[in-house]
Motif scaffolding. Structure first.
Motif, short mmCIF file in Angstrom:
data_model
loop_
_atom_site.label_atom_id
_atom_site.label_comp_id
_atom_site.label_asym_id
_atom_site.label_seq_id
_atom_site.Cartn_x
_atom_site.Cartn_y
_atom_site.Cartn_z
N GLY A 116 -44.91 26.01 26.15
CA GLY A 116 -45.44 25.64 27.46
C GLY A 116 -46.60 26.50 27.92
N VAL A 117 -46.82 26.45 29.24
CA VAL A 117 -47.97 27.15 29.81
C VAL A 117 -47.56 27.89 31.09
N THR A 118 -48.34 28.95 31.43
CA THR A 118 -49.31 29.60 30.57
C THR A 118 -48.62 30.77 29.87
N THR A 119 -49.18 31.12 28.72
CA THR A 119 -48.52 32.09 27.85
C THR A 119 -48.19 33.39 28.56
N GLU A 120 -49.21 33.95 29.24
CA GLU A 120 -49.01 35.29 29.81
C GLU A 120 -48.40 35.25 31.21
N VAL A 121 -48.25 34.07 31.77
CA VAL A 121 -47.67 33.99 33.12
C VAL A 121 -46.24 33.43 32.99
N CYS A 122 -46.07 32.12 33.07
CA CYS A 122 -44.70 31.59 33.15
C CYS A 122 -43.93 31.67 31.83
N VAL A 123 -44.63 31.60 30.69
CA VAL A 123 -43.90 31.65 29.41
C VAL A 123 -43.31 33.04 29.18
N GLY A 142 -56.28 19.99 39.40
CA GLY A 142 -54.98 20.46 39.85
C GLY A 142 -55.03 21.93 40.25
N PHE A 143 -53.86 22.59 40.19
CA PHE A 143 -53.76 23.99 40.59
C PHE A 143 -54.58 24.90 39.67
N GLY A 144 -54.46 24.65 38.36
CA GLY A 144 -55.17 25.50 37.38
C GLY A 144 -56.66 25.52 37.63
N ARG A 178 -40.51 22.85 35.80
CA ARG A 178 -41.70 22.55 36.61
C ARG A 178 -41.82 23.61 37.68
N GLU A 179 -42.98 24.21 37.80
CA GLU A 179 -43.23 25.14 38.91
C GLU A 179 -43.66 24.32 40.12
N GLY A 180 -43.06 24.60 41.27
CA GLY A 180 -43.47 23.88 42.46
C GLY A 180 -42.57 24.17 43.63
N GLY A 228 -40.70 30.04 41.19
CA GLY A 228 -41.41 31.23 40.74
C GLY A 228 -42.05 31.04 39.39
N LYS A 229 -42.47 32.13 38.80
CA LYS A 229 -43.06 32.10 37.47
C LYS A 229 -41.96 32.08 36.41
N GLY A 230 -40.94 32.89 36.59
CA GLY A 230 -39.82 32.91 35.64
C GLY A 230 -38.89 31.72 35.87
N SER A 272 -53.09 29.47 27.15
CA SER A 272 -53.58 30.34 28.22
C SER A 272 -55.00 29.93 28.56
N TYR A 273 -55.41 30.18 29.81
CA TYR A 273 -56.81 29.97 30.20
C TYR A 273 -57.69 31.10 29.65
N PHE A 274 -57.05 32.16 29.10
CA PHE A 274 -57.77 33.35 28.65
C PHE A 274 -57.38 33.68 27.21
N ILE A 301 -41.90 24.88 29.16
CA ILE A 301 -42.26 25.49 30.44
C ILE A 301 -43.49 24.81 31.07
N ASP A 302 -43.30 24.20 32.21
CA ASP A 302 -44.38 23.81 33.14
C ASP A 302 -45.53 23.02 32.50
N MET A 303 -45.19 22.09 31.62
CA MET A 303 -46.26 21.25 31.03
C MET A 303 -46.62 20.16 32.05
N ASP A 356 -50.66 19.58 37.02
CA ASP A 356 -51.36 20.57 37.86
C ASP A 356 -51.95 21.72 37.04
N PHE A 357 -51.38 22.01 35.88
CA PHE A 357 -51.92 23.09 35.04
C PHE A 357 -52.84 22.58 33.95
N ILE A 358 -52.56 21.36 33.45
CA ILE A 358 -53.18 20.91 32.20
C ILE A 358 -54.28 19.89 32.41
N ALA A 388 -58.16 24.62 40.46
CA ALA A 388 -58.42 25.19 41.79
C ALA A 388 -58.52 26.71 41.71
N LEU A 389 -57.78 27.32 40.78
CA LEU A 389 -57.82 28.77 40.62
C LEU A 389 -59.07 29.23 39.86
N GLY A 390 -59.87 28.26 39.41
CA GLY A 390 -61.13 28.60 38.74
C GLY A 390 -61.04 28.56 37.22
N1 TIU Z 1 -46.74 27.95 34.83
C1 TIU Z 1 -47.56 29.00 35.04
O1 TIU Z 1 -47.90 29.73 34.14
N2 TIU Z 1 -48.04 29.17 36.34
C2 TIU Z 1 -49.26 29.75 36.64
O2 TIU Z 1 -49.62 29.84 37.81
N3 TIU Z 1 -50.01 30.15 35.59
C3 TIU Z 1 -51.31 30.60 35.64
O3 TIU Z 1 -51.80 31.06 34.60
N4 TIU Z 1 -52.01 30.51 36.75
#
Ligand code: TIU
Length: 220
Positions: free
Chosen positions: A155-162, A34-36, A71-73, A130-132, A185-187, A23-25, A28-30, A38-40
């Motif tokens: 893949g990433v992130t555990t609590e979101v897309c995984v 990138g997006f990750g 890939r999320e996008g 989407g996330k799923g 996860s970032y957390f 999932i989504d390796m 932008d996340f890693i 940018a979200l802080g």
């Molecule tokens: N791939 C995925 O998990 N998308 C996210 O936006 N995750 C975040 O944790 N932000």
């Protein structure tokens, strides 16, 4: 049938009906900028999953299993990005210019999968808005056409897309196993809680394992 060592109990599987879903390796996340980020978020927290994912990926390829990457996008014109996702808290990230191109836009460098886990020719890559990974994609169709029953989900992130994907898969009748060192996860607190939720109540929506047990199960 073979078995994966897992919690809350071993998971029987047949390699011919098992697929690996990465999932989504994506950069932008890693990777930084990138997006990750940018979200802080501190993206270095996700990098621990790379080496364990490499091990599971090469074991799955060696076992001749179906390997699918997601890939999320979004489309360049963002027509498939809901306005509610585009702007959060008054801030807009998706589609804006960054050092790795337009954030979470298909075809941009940041949207691509990291080089360490790059898909081989012939491995399906599923682009998801989407996330799923099942939402508005052909993932279910691809899995059904391959007679897949069991999913190894990394893949990433555990609590979101995984876990969104694992919940979607479980409702569609797939048995999912998540190697805990192959997800990030970032957390740290969310990583722990997300993994506990999967396997609670007698594997309420999946199993939790680790890369060594997956590799061992595939080689057995
Ligand atoms: N791939 C995925 O998990 N998308 C996210 O936006 N995750 C975040 O944790 N932000």
């Amino acid at each position: 049938m073979k078995n994966f060592n897992a919690q809350p109990f071993a998971l029987p599987f047949d390699p011919r009906t098992t697929a690996l879903v990465m999932i989504d390796m994506q950069r932008d996340f890693i990777e930084p900028r990138g997006f990750g980020e940018a979200l802080g978020n501190d993206v270095s927290l996700l990098r621990t999953a790379i080496v364990p994912c490499e091990k599971v990926l090469s074991a799955a390829r060696a076992a001749g299993m179906l390997v699918i990457h997601t890939r999320e996008g979004h489309r360049a014109d963002l027509a498939d990005c809901p306005p509610a996702k585009l702007t959060r808290g008054g801030k807009t990230f998706i589609g804006t210019d960054g050092p790795m191109g337009r954030i979470l836009v298909r075809g941009e460098p940041g949207h691509d999968i990291i080089p360490e886990l790059y898909p081989l020719p012939g491995e399906p890559v599923v682009d998801k808005p989407g996330k799923g990974a099942f939402y508005q994609t052909d993932l279910h169709l691809i899995l059904q056409n391959h007679n897949i029953k069991t999913l190894i989900v990394c893949g990433v992130t555990t609590e979101v897309c995984v876990t969104t994907t694992v919940r979607e898969a479980n409702d569609r009748g797939y048995e999912c196993i998540v190697p805990q060192d192959c997800v990030g996860s970032y957390f740290p607190a969310f990583q722990k809680a997300a993994l506990e939720m999967i396997k609670a109540q007698g594997a309420i929506f999946g199993w939790v394992s680790d890369s060594a047990s997956i590799v061992e199960g595939l080689r057995a």
